[in-house]
Design a protein around this motif. Structure first.
Motif, PDB file in Angstrom:
ATOM      1  N   GLN A   1     -31.437  10.997  36.819  1.00 20.03           N
ATOM      2  CA  GLN A   1     -31.133  11.467  38.173  1.00 20.03           C
ATOM      3  C   GLN A   1     -32.264  12.329  38.723  1.00 20.03           C
ATOM      4  OE1 GLN A   1     -27.389  13.314  37.311  1.00 20.03           O
ATOM      5  NE2 GLN A   1     -26.195  11.504  37.838  1.00 20.03           N
ATOM      6  N   GLU A   2     -32.861  13.127  37.873  1.00 22.25           N
ATOM      7  CA  GLU A   2     -33.971  13.973  38.299  1.00 22.25           C
ATOM      8  C   GLU A   2     -35.204  13.141  38.649  1.00 22.25           C
ATOM      9  OE1 GLU A   2     -34.394  16.669  35.020  1.00 22.25           O
ATOM     10  OE2 GLU A   2     -32.759  17.955  35.726  1.00 22.25           O
TER      11      GLU A   2
ATOM     12  N   ALA B   1     -35.129  10.060  39.820  1.00 24.38           N
ATOM     13  CA  ALA B   1     -34.840   9.163  40.939  1.00 24.38           C
ATOM     14  C   ALA B   1     -35.071   9.835  42.287  1.00 24.38           C
ATOM     15  CB  ALA B   1     -33.401   8.674  40.852  1.00 24.38           C
ATOM     16  N   LYS B   2     -35.500   9.036  43.218  1.00 30.10           N
ATOM     17  CA  LYS B   2     -35.624   9.488  44.597  1.00 30.10           C
ATOM     18  C   LYS B   2     -34.530   8.779  45.375  1.00 30.10           C
ATOM     19  CE  LYS B   2     -38.619   9.920  48.507  1.00 30.10           C
ATOM     20  NZ  LYS B   2     -39.958   9.817  49.068  1.00 30.10           N
ATOM     21  N   ASP B   3     -33.609   9.553  45.925  1.00 28.45           N
ATOM     22  CA  ASP B   3     -32.463   9.005  46.651  1.00 28.45           C
ATOM     23  C   ASP B   3     -31.641   8.047  45.787  1.00 28.45           C
ATOM     24  OD1 ASP B   3     -33.159  10.426  48.966  1.00 28.45           O
ATOM     25  OD2 ASP B   3     -34.515   8.821  49.606  1.00 28.45           O
TER      26      ASP B   3
ATOM     27  N   GLN C   1     -40.556   2.324  36.370  1.00 32.48           N
ATOM     28  CA  GLN C   1     -40.111   3.654  35.948  1.00 32.48           C
ATOM     29  C   GLN C   1     -39.057   3.553  34.848  1.00 32.48           C
ATOM     30  OE1 GLN C   1     -39.102   4.833  40.054  1.00 32.48           O
ATOM     31  NE2 GLN C   1     -40.140   6.770  39.577  1.00 32.48           N
TER      32      GLN C   1
ATOM     33  N   LYS D   1     -34.771  -0.326  42.450  1.00 31.85           N
ATOM     34  CA  LYS D   1     -35.537  -0.569  43.665  1.00 31.85           C
ATOM     35  C   LYS D   1     -35.839  -2.058  43.756  1.00 31.85           C
ATOM     36  CE  LYS D   1     -39.853   0.588  45.930  1.00 31.85           C
ATOM     37  NZ  LYS D   1     -41.104   1.337  45.822  1.00 31.85           N
TER      38      LYS D   1
END
Length: 64
Positions: free
Chosen positions: A10-11, A13-15, A22, A49
């Motif tokens: 979670q840290e 991840a972006k949005d 990744q 993504k």
């Protein structure tokens, strides 16, 4: 371990989104088999993504 792993994802991840690269890098760095990543991503609420390309290694099959 699952809680620590999901928090780390979670840290990263972006949005709430991570790229396949990744995810693969995270799995390698943490000695996690790719097929074990999907449940971890789901638990963390992370989405893959969409790169819009066909992955030549087909590794994305583990996360979708």
């Amino acid at each position: 371990m699952v809680n620590d792993t999901t928090v780390t994802l979670q840290e990263m991840a972006k949005d709430g989104i991570l790229s396949c690269v990744q995810i693969v890098k995270f799995a390698r760095n943490n000695d996690i088999e790719l097929h074990q990543m999907k449940p971890l991503l789901q638990a963390a609420g992370i989405h893959l993504k969409d790169c819009g390309q066909t992955c030549v290694s087909y590794r994305c099959q583990y996360f979708k």
